[in-house]
Design a protein around this motif. Structure first.
Motif, PDB file in Angstrom:
ATOM      1  N   ASN A 181      76.522  -2.243  65.708  1.00  0.00           N
ATOM      2  CA  ASN A 181      75.298  -3.407  65.455  1.00  0.00           C
ATOM      3  C   ASN A 181      76.221  -4.270  65.168  1.00  0.00           C
ATOM      4  N   LYS A 241      80.270 -10.121  65.085  1.00  0.00           N
ATOM      5  CA  LYS A 241      78.998 -11.288  65.695  1.00  0.00           C
ATOM      6  C   LYS A 241      77.431  -9.543  64.795  1.00  0.00           C
ATOM      7  N   ASN A 270      69.652 -12.092  66.597  1.00  0.00           N
ATOM      8  CA  ASN A 270      69.221 -11.571  66.027  1.00  0.00           C
ATOM      9  C   ASN A 270      68.199 -11.545  65.614  1.00  0.00           C
ATOM     10  N   LYS A 280      73.918  -8.273  65.474  1.00  0.00           N
ATOM     11  CA  LYS A 280      72.852  -8.009  65.443  1.00  0.00           C
ATOM     12  C   LYS A 280      72.216  -7.761  65.534  1.00  0.00           C
ATOM     13  N   SER A 281      71.614  -7.246  64.459  1.00  0.00           N
ATOM     14  CA  SER A 281      70.301  -6.741  63.468  1.00  0.00           C
ATOM     15  C   SER A 281      70.623  -6.798  62.094  1.00  0.00           C
ATOM     16  N   SER A 316      66.860 -16.495  67.170  1.00  0.00           N
ATOM     17  CA  SER A 316      67.104 -15.879  65.336  1.00  0.00           C
ATOM     18  C   SER A 316      65.979 -15.836  64.755  1.00  0.00           C
TER      19      SER A 316
END
Length: 395
Positions: A97, A111, A145, A113-114, A199
């Motif tokens: 993630n 980074k 995200n 992702k969630s 986002s």
């Protein structure tokens, strides 16, 4: 109706699962909506003849789940240890993630992702590795995200030194403040956070909090505008109602719902990563007195660079010559083959074809020795853009 608070304002109605008529379920849903729904008040709640008519009067994030649908939901997302309330459906813990890498100029890139479980420990591990590799600044990427656990947003905000409050949560019961979960391994004060129109939710909780407290630079485009929180209410028939029960704002009251969060630095979609890196590298070179030289656009992937000097130079062995670098923005200094074509010219050729549409910069550092014993005093930097597509061959 029995209620249990879980995480931040997570409301569940734990009920005995006894047979319930459709009318009883409808009455139950109406009561829940009347007591807890946050948003524009339904205009015809009392006259609704079924659950579908009730839900149609609510926002797009409020949904009714049949017993079968709710069972599938629980099987996919439920965890006895995970917080129940989510700003959107969150993924289970996934080591992939969070990802990170170093970029040229001691800039770290991270980074997310969630906003899934274990976010604080994942981010801490990546940021620790970046700092060990020499990172002095950070670009945090929250583009695409869609959100996740609210407490994960509270954890991420704890990495920013200037954040004192996470958010405000407005519900039918009033306004509450969200607390930050402190992190010992702090981000740089001037961290840059990338966002785009995708986002949403927990990403926006973080972004608006950072903007309200001048705790980071927000880069990209306006975010989605999903600043609501949903709570799950279990129903007597075994189904559930996912209902919007509050709206998040920034600590200073800046709204998110249907508005989104505007960036401090606007950039075109798809250019934020490389564009922000370019901005940081360029500002460093300017601060060190490097001179800008305008470079061409649409250069071929196999471009050969010739750096010419006004006097004879003492380049030395090509293999050890490190005063010239070709940097790919969003990445590092790429591998090149260097060769002195004559006493005044150094030829630089990328080891591999450059990426289509990408931006590069040729940096010539000061200190190169001249044949007369004098060294180059002033460095230069020249940006280049590679052609977006390979030209068609003539038939």
């Amino acid at each position: 109706m029995k209620q249990t608070l879980i995480a931040v304002m997570a409301v569940f109605a734990w009920l005995c699962l006894t047979p319930a008529t459709e009318a009883a379920t409808l009455d139950e849903v109406k009561e829940i909506v009347d007591l807890y729904y946050y948003g524009d008040k339904p205009t015809n709640l009392r006259n609704a003849k079924n659950v579908t008519e009730v839900v149609r009067q609510l926002d797009e994030y409020s949904v009714y789940m049949t017993p079968a649908e709710y069972n599938d939901y629980l099987n996919q997302y439920a965890s006895t240890e995970a917080p129940v309330q989510v700003a959107t459906i969150a993924a289970p813990h996934n080591p992939g993630n969070v990802s990170s890498n170093m970029m040229y100029g001691n800039v770290g890139y991270l980074k997310i992702k969630s906003f899934s479980a274990h976010l604080q420990e994942d981010v801490n591990a990546h940021w620790s590795r970046l700092k060990a590799a020499g990172a002095e600044r950070l670009i945090l990427d929250l583009r695409f995200n869609g959100g996740g656990y609210v407490d994960s947003a509270e954890q991420l905000l704890g990495f920013f030194p200037r954040v004192k409050e996470a958010y405000k949560l407005q519900t039918r019961m009033g306004t509450q403040s969200g607390k930050v979960v402190p992190a010992k391994n702090q981000f740089p004060v001037d961290t840059y956070v990338l966002v785009n129109r995708y986002s949403a939710s927990a990403s926006e909780i973080v972004t608006v909090s950072l903007k309200d407290q001048s705790a980071a630079n927000v880069v990209g485009e306006t975010t989605k505008g999903k600043g609501s929180v949903q709570s799950l209410f279990e129903l007597e028939n075994g189904g559930a109602l996912k209902l919007t029960t509050g709206h998040y704002t920034g600590p200073k009251g800046t709204p998110v719902q249907h508005k989104g969060v505007e960036p401090n630095i606007k950039m075109k979609p798809g250019t934020e990563h490389a564009g922000m890196h370019k901005r940081l590298v360029t500002s460093d070179l300017v601060a060190q007195g490097y001179q800008f030289i305008k470079g061409p656009t649409d250069v071929p992937q196999s471009k050969v660079f010739n750096v010419e000097f006004t006097q004879k130079m003492n380049f030395g062995p090509a293999k050890s010559f490190n005063k010239m670098e070709l940097v790919k923005f969003g990445s590092v200094s790429i591998q090149t083959a260097k060769k002195a074509s004559d006493e005044k010219t150094m030829t630089i050729q990328p080891a591999k074809p450059m990426a289509l549409g990408a931006e590069y910069m040729l940096i010539v550092h000061p200190g190169i020795a001249g044949a007369n014993g004098l060294n180059v005093v002033k460095g230069t930097y020249t940006p280049y853009t590679v052609q977006a597509r390979v030209p068609a061959r003539a038939k």
